[in-house]
Design a protein around this motif. Structure first.
Motif: not given
Lengths: 207, 207, 207, 207
Positions: D57-68, D106-117
């Motif tokens: 279930d964490l895969a999108p978060q992990f993907g956004a993490y690796a990308l960022s 600000t990148l951790p913030f915009t990355a978490s916005v992306l991961a959640d949406h």
């Protein structure tokens, strides 16, 4: 366009000093972030006895914390032993170090998975997979440094670094195998490996 | 295998500069993490009067924060006084410094335990135990540096560092003893010791 | 005992390089911690429209974030202008810098108090009190450096640093006074002062 | 008053070394903060199977993490390629670097916005806007360094840095355009651009 990128690569990631400072920074932060998992329950203890029982409930978290901190210490020393015999850096080395740092930053996550699920084989294997990726990233640095001749040719260290890396990863893999018997046995095996690496410089037979 | 580890030890942890940067990084982070315990309640204050009472409720947290920050400052200065008279580093010294840093990273935890339980003797003793472990880690560095001859032989500092370390730990232990009377008295005793160390270079009788 | 402490003071806090690295570390962390206040509500937005309205709700937090980040930038530059003209460090200077860093680490807290209570005078004054403490800590460094002759005698900078410091604090105090009219006016006044300092090196009349 | 500020500007932000250390510090922290978004649900998994499904279930978060993380690596290398050909720094360069660092934090913030949406166009565009601001801040540094003659005149790097910067931003903008088709297609386009930059130094045709 391709030429532009080629020329840029020749320019980029050259400063070994900057790579070293980034490595130290990431390790310093990850070592400190681990402690954020140590949290007492919201309800404050009314007596010393109650506080003591709350603290002893944190024992698995504290164990995972101490284990991960010493793992990070080992990998920090390993990375600096490796980078310490380089003459220079290049863009590819910078990316291999960044890959290594990526798996350093995932360690607080895999450590907290382990701390919360000490009864599950999968949790031990995820933690071990993290250690394996760290080892692969170190190996990749050694391979690239040899191919691109970044190392100091006078240093006889490369063979030594390889043997140490393979020894460590073999021991960690053995710990992961022990997990088949029981998760707790696997954790103890990993902790014993780790203790061996920490204590080795202090043994009387000069290991 | 043993030879491999021996040779690796000869190679590893040699760079004093890297150890110093890691120390500064960990201290910088821990000093900053302490502030995360300062949090107003979720419900936002509607009036300045309400905000003021919320802020005064944070006074114990703020006190623990200021005390721990100045403790960290003292130990940061102590560690650099100690490492500053070394000529070189080795693997064992790196591990003793990592041990020291481990107990630096636990300080935000023990400080928050203290801030949330100022009425419990155990909370003061856990905080003091953290200070004691920091002192032991510093002492271990001095013992190892002397045995491995890492220090600058021209520096007459070792005796001085030892006396200062023992003086500090004696005062902290006295503070812990006072806790038997009452926890708050113990906290005040620790704060007074701390103030003495901070103010000492500014006293007219040149302490 | 007193002699021991005196001699220790002569030994401690001597390395300007270590002080500089600690300053950079603390600023880097505090600048980054500010962003932790930017958090969308737990319930994920279902449409772009809903996400947009969640983001615009964060505008005061984002404003406080940008303001505090640029304040930190200003104080970081000020601290390095000040330390940059020192020849050496001593224990007292280290403690004055630590005091300065203490009030740097409280800035994320006072900034979040301000962001959550833009309608309260007290919130603006607490933020301003933080800026004032930073100014006092800088002034203390200048006083001590002059008395202990730590500065480079060839540098004509001290008078300049003093005038700049007093100018900045006067403007901040004016902003705090404007708060009597209304809290929002005070925040705007502080932001305008801040903008003046950021833009000044780029104005055509060479301010 | 104006003269005071002018003279102060001549004094401030001069040390390139301090700017470099701050850059490394901020990147190290932001790279590590990204991982804080990786969190398992509060309820601990009872079986390995359950833990596995929580992890997937964490895969999108992990993907956004690796990308960022890899985006941050790219921008870290870009910033150091840029600063690496400077001879000196000044106050304006320090502020352009601080602006760059602001958008790094600000990148951790915009990355978490992306991961959640990941299903919302707006989330991709906000992430891309962050990348664009980073590019603009880099371009501003190049413009200022040319005007103020901060660069090493012997270095033919400026033209190269410009072309690389424009190439990267063109590719990111193309990714943002693809988002019009579908948000997921946009994310994949950005990830492919990123992969191109990471792999380029290792391609056989020496890109």
């Amino acid at each position: 366009m391709l030429t532009c990128v080629t020329e840029y690569n020749a320019l980029s990631g050259r400063s070994l000093e900057r790579v070293l400072v980034l490595v130290d920074g990431v390790f310093a932060i990850v070592m400190t972030l681990l402690v954020l998992d140590l949290r007492l329950p919201q309800a404050h203890a009314a007596t010393s006895h109650e506080l003591w029982s709350q603290l002893t409930d944190l024992a698995p978290q504290f164990g995972a914390y101490a284990l991960s901190f010493s793992m990070l210490g080992t990998f920090w020393l390993a990375e600096h032993s490796l980078l310490g015999h380089m003459r220079t850096s290049d863009r590819t080395l910078a990316w291999t170090v960044l890959t290594f740092l990526f798996f350093v930053t995932t360690l607080p996550f895999t450590a907290s998975v382990l701390a919360d699920h000490t009864h599950l084989r999968l949790a031990v294997w995820i933690y071990w997979a993290n250690l394996l990726m760290l080892g692969i990233a170190l190996g990749w640095q050694l391979v690239h440094a040899a191919r691109a001749e970044l190392g100091d040719p006078a240093a006889p260290a490369v063979r030594l670094l390889w043997r140490r890396l393979l020894l460590a990863q073999t021991l960690y893999a053995a710990g992961a195998l022990v997990t088949i018997i029981s998760p707790v046995a696997g954790i103890i095996a990993l902790a014993v490996c780790q203790l061996f690496f920490m204590i080795s410089p202090r043994l009387p037979w000069a290991v």
